[in-house]
Structure formats: C-alpha cells, structure tokens
Scaffold this motif. Structure first.
Motif, PDB file in Angstrom:
ATOM      1  N   ASN A  87      80.517-101.040  16.833  1.00 34.91           N
ATOM      2  CA  ASN A  87      79.510 -99.602  17.134  1.00 34.91           C
ATOM      3  C   ASN A  87      78.132-100.092  16.531  1.00 34.91           C
ATOM      4  OD1 ASN A  87      81.588 -98.344  18.645  1.00 34.91           O
ATOM      5  ND2 ASN A  87      81.961 -97.087  16.701  1.00 34.91           N
ATOM      6  N   LEU A  88      77.997-100.727  15.546  1.00 39.92           N
ATOM      7  CA  LEU A  88      76.670-101.098  15.037  1.00 39.92           C
ATOM      8  C   LEU A  88      76.118-102.623  15.453  1.00 39.92           C
ATOM      9  CD1 LEU A  88      77.428 -99.617  11.402  1.00 39.92           C
ATOM     10  CD2 LEU A  88      76.040 -98.730  13.316  1.00 39.92           C
ATOM     11  N   PHE A  89      76.926-103.101  16.300  1.00 41.15           N
ATOM     12  CA  PHE A  89      76.442-104.531  16.872  1.00 41.15           C
ATOM     13  C   PHE A  89      75.300-104.553  17.571  1.00 41.15           C
ATOM     14  CE2 PHE A  89      76.502-107.885  19.878  1.00 41.15           C
ATOM     15  CZ  PHE A  89      76.819-108.933  18.930  1.00 41.15           C
ATOM     16  N   ILE A  90      75.144-103.804  18.389  1.00 39.28           N
ATOM     17  CA  ILE A  90      73.901-103.693  19.185  1.00 39.28           C
ATOM     18  C   ILE A  90      72.588-103.262  18.404  1.00 39.28           C
ATOM     19  CG2 ILE A  90      72.494-102.567  20.915  1.00 39.28           C
ATOM     20  CD1 ILE A  90      75.022-102.276  22.594  1.00 39.28           C
ATOM     21  N   ASN A  91      72.601-102.492  17.608  1.00 38.98           N
ATOM     22  CA  ASN A  91      71.620-101.991  16.522  1.00 38.98           C
ATOM     23  C   ASN A  91      71.425-103.149  15.669  1.00 38.98           C
ATOM     24  OD1 ASN A  91      72.802 -99.091  16.687  1.00 38.98           O
ATOM     25  ND2 ASN A  91      70.767 -99.278  17.092  1.00 38.98           N
ATOM     26  N   PHE A  92      72.510-103.783  15.318  1.00 38.23           N
ATOM     27  CA  PHE A  92      72.302-104.975  14.269  1.00 38.23           C
ATOM     28  C   PHE A  92      71.603-106.325  14.770  1.00 38.23           C
ATOM     29  CE2 PHE A  92      74.004-108.788  12.274  1.00 38.23           C
ATOM     30  CZ  PHE A  92      73.360-108.752  10.997  1.00 38.23           C
ATOM     31  N   VAL A  93      72.144-106.641  16.097  1.00 36.92           N
ATOM     32  CA  VAL A  93      71.541-107.887  16.619  1.00 36.92           C
ATOM     33  C   VAL A  93      70.013-107.769  17.214  1.00 36.92           C
ATOM     34  CG1 VAL A  93      73.638-108.943  16.886  1.00 36.92           C
ATOM     35  CG2 VAL A  93      72.675-107.566  18.833  1.00 36.92           C
TER      36      VAL A  93
END
Length: 442
Positions: free
Chosen positions: A272-278
């Motif tokens: 769930n936080l992957f897109i915000n992280f990368v």
C-alpha cells in the motif's frame, strides 16, 4: 499438512467414483477465485495514492482505508464459517462473489459524490465478500486432492492469487492513475484544484463497473459448475468426536495465528505504501502512474516465488523454506529502510519474492496435526488476516518519523516469521513433539 481423519481416504474414494479431471477442473475454476480476490485486493495499491490526493489525506488516514478492508476479516470470518455450515461451500462462494460485485458498484456513487465515508463502506463490503471466499476456498483446495501434496497445492493455487495481484497495478495504473491529474503529475507538484479533485474521483467508476460485471459472470459460472463434494470427512465433526482435543494444545497453531496476523502487516504495508515510497525524489522520482508499473514487478515476484515454492516444497521441508524466505525478506527490508535511490527501490521490489510463500506455508504449518480440530483452526488462521488492519500503525510511523523509516516495522515482522519457521511451527502437543506422520494421521 494435517487433514481431518479420513480426509485422504475420502479424496481417493471420490476420485475412484469419478474422473480425476473433475478435481483438476474444480481447482482450475477455484484458481479464478484466487485470481479475482488477489486482483481486487491489490487494486487498493493504486487506489490509495489516488484517494490520498483526492481527499488530501495524511498517511494515517490513507492507511485507515486499508485497515477498514482488513477489519472485515475479523468481523466476517465467524459469520462466514456459519454461513458455509448452513448453505455449503459452493453457495457460499457464489454469495461471496455477489457481495463483492455489490461493493464494487457502491464505488460508483462514492466516486460521484465524492465521499470518503461511502468509499470506506464500499471497500468493507468487498472485503467481507473476499473473506467468505477465503474461508470457503482455502480449506477446499487443501482437501480436494492428495493430503501429502496439500501444501504444494495451496502454494500453486495461491500463485493465481499473485497473478491477479500482478496484473492489478497495470489495470489500476492505466484506468485510474493514468486518467487522473494526480496520477500523471510529477513528484512534489502543486495541490489539486477542487475541479481536478472531482474529475480525479470519478476516474474509478469505469474500472469498478468492469470488476462488478466480471464478478457477476464468475458467480453465475460457479453456481452452475458441478464442484466435487468435500465429503463427510471435511464436515464439522460432532462435539463428542472432539472431546479430549484442544486447539490451544497445538504449538504450531498457537504461534501460527500471530504469524499470519504479523505477516499481513508486512505484506500490506509494503503493497500500500509502495507507490508513495518509490515516487519520492530521493528514491525513484516517478509519477504515481510510472510507479504502478514497478508495483507490477513486486506482485509478479510473489507469483514467481509461489510457483517455485510449490515445486521446492515437494522435496524440502516447508519450515526450512519459510525460514530462508524470512531471512531474505528481513535483509532487503533493512536495505530499503536505510538506503536511497534505485538500491532502496529494488530492495523493496524484491521483497515480493520472499513474501510469496509465507501465507500459504504458515497456513499449512499452522493446521498440521489438528486432526478433528482442523476446521476450527483454519477459521482462526483466516481470521488472523485481520492483521492487515494494523497497517495504520505503519501509516502513523510514516507521518511521525518518515515513510522510509516506517519500513523498519516490516523488518521486525519478518523476524517473527523467522521465529515461527525455526521453532513455533513445530507440531508440539502437550509438550511432546509430534512427527509429520503422526500429525497427518490426526
């Protein structure tokens, strides 16, 4: 994997009464269920950054959306088990698909309003339908076939779950993020205007209508398909037959419930936080739409890992494979939490490969040796999926200490899985180690 007494014999006797292809056809159809709930669950990975922009949410509020999704597992698991007992596995699967279709359609008014509260309600309904499918399909796959290949078989079918999860970011990236102002904006772009937020909110209408139609068609197919009966051996045992047995005397189940619970915190937090992280400038410096293509690789790694795991676990003890995977996951999560640039990004992507076999392997290790209590133990393990609701803790950590530092929580979760693989998964009953042969016999 442990089965109720006689389960193996039932499977073989049923096979003698009809062609083995009946089981293959049933498993193929059930694989479509695993595909769909994996697909719909991972759409959230593209939906969450979208909703964060539309409603101007903090990370805590964003992860609350996913928490509501997994709270459904806690509240819906026991009612699902009772419904299955009343109407049977096949009808329950049809009802679960219908619930998911209704929830998908509720996303239409949620988007047109737009309403954060209605969105939460719609996702809760979808998740409740998935819970019903989980409670019905996982034990069904475990029992339909040879007992000695149950763990391998569940990993194989779970690979279709990962196939759905792999395609979902491409679907969501194209139909949601690719058609929105927030999804195509560069990192650090100015906040959306009210008109842009309204237009972005309505971009979810088409994809969820498509999902609702596919679910309705699948429900009709399941309702008309002659699924093999699971037989008396897989039905709830009479109270008298369970006397003298206690779920809490089985160490592998006692520690397996928190293992599922804690693992879900790790898996859902990463997804769930992957897109915000990368998307961050010092990590991948990508738009949300571009980042969704890399999320495709994360879930693709889970699909590949499950296919490999299904083969490897026919020859290597499942607990050893689980231990190896947890060590690898811990290492790459520490790298993601402590480095920058593409090193951190690819470390986070690679965790999908290590996460791949964790859920199905913990599940089969958890119910090993339960005998007549297998059904109850399975229900508790499915309920533990509610651990994904605690992803809100990672959201809070991201708000307080930074998104990258929040992945230290994921690394800590991997360490518990390692503990379970090395010690907690051993089938010990009343202080005595039970061999695989004994536990399978029930």
């Amino acid at each position: 994997m442990a089965l109720p007494p006689g389960a193996g014999a039932t499977s073989h006797s049923q096979s003698d009464g009809g062609p083995a292809t009946n089981y293959r056809a049933a498993l193929t159809l059930l694989a479509s269920l695993f595909f769909m709930w994996g697909f719909i669950t991972v759409i959230n990975g593209t939906l969450l950054p979208h909703l964060r922009s539309v409603f101007e949410l903090s990370y805590t509020q964003t992860t609350l959306i996913e928490s509501v999704w997994f709270i459904a597992y806690f509240f819906a698991s026991i009612p699902s088990a009772k419904l299955i007992e009343r109407v049977g596995y096949q009808r329950s699967m049809v009802i679960g698909l219908a619930m998911m279709a209704v929830g998908a359609l509720v996303m239409v008014p949620a988007a047109r309003l737009p309403s954060y509260g209605v969105t939460l309600f719609a996702l809760f309904v979808i998740a409740s339908g998935i819970t019903l499918l989980q409670v019905a399909a996982n034990p069904y796959v475990a029992v339909v076939g040879k007992p000695e290949t149950a763990s391998s078989r569940l990993n194989l079918v779970q690979a279709f779950n990962s196939a759905g999860a792999t395609l979902a970011p491409l679907f969501g990236g194209y139909l949601i993020l690719g058609r929105t102002t927030s999804g195509t904006a560069a990192a650090g772009a100015a906040a959306l205007t009210p008109a842009e937020r309204l237009a972005d909110a309505q971009s979810v209408v088409l994809p969820y209508v498509i999902v609702a139609v596919v679910l309705a068609v699948l429900a009709i197919v399941i309702a008309r398909f002659p699924l093999p009966a699971m037989g008396a051996a897989t039905q709830r045992h009479a109270k008298e037959e369970r006397k003298g047995h206690s779920l809490w005397a089985h160490r592998n189940l006692v520690f397996g419930i928190p293992a599922i619970f804690i693992y879900l915190i790790a898996e859902i937090g990463v997804g769930n936080l992957f897109i915000n992280f990368v998307s961050q400038p010092d990590i991948g410096n990508l738009t949300h739409q571009q980042a969704s293509d890399y999320l495709f690789l994360l879930w693709g790694g889970m699909m590949v890992g499950r296919l490999i795991g299904a083969f490897v676990m026919q020859k290597v003890d499942a607990s050893k494979v689980l231990a190896f995977a947890s060590i690898g996951a811990t290492i790459v999560m520490l790298i993601a939490a402590s480095t920058t640039g593409h090193v951190a990004m690819w470390a986070l992507i690679s965790v999908g490969l290590f996460h791949s076999i964790m859920f199905p392997t913990i599940f089969t290790l958890g119910i090993r040796g339960l005998g007549p209590l297998t059904e109850e133990g399975s229900g508790l393990l499915i309920m533990a999926i509610a651990g994904g609701a605690l992803v809100i803790v990672q959201g809070w950590l991201a708000d307080q200490y930074g998104l990258q530092a929040s992945f230290l929580l994921t690394a800590a979760c991997e360490l518990y899985v390692l503990f379970y693989a090395v010690w907690g998964s051993k089938p010990v009953v009343n202080g005595k180690l039970v061999t695989t042969e004994t536990s399978t016999a029930g």
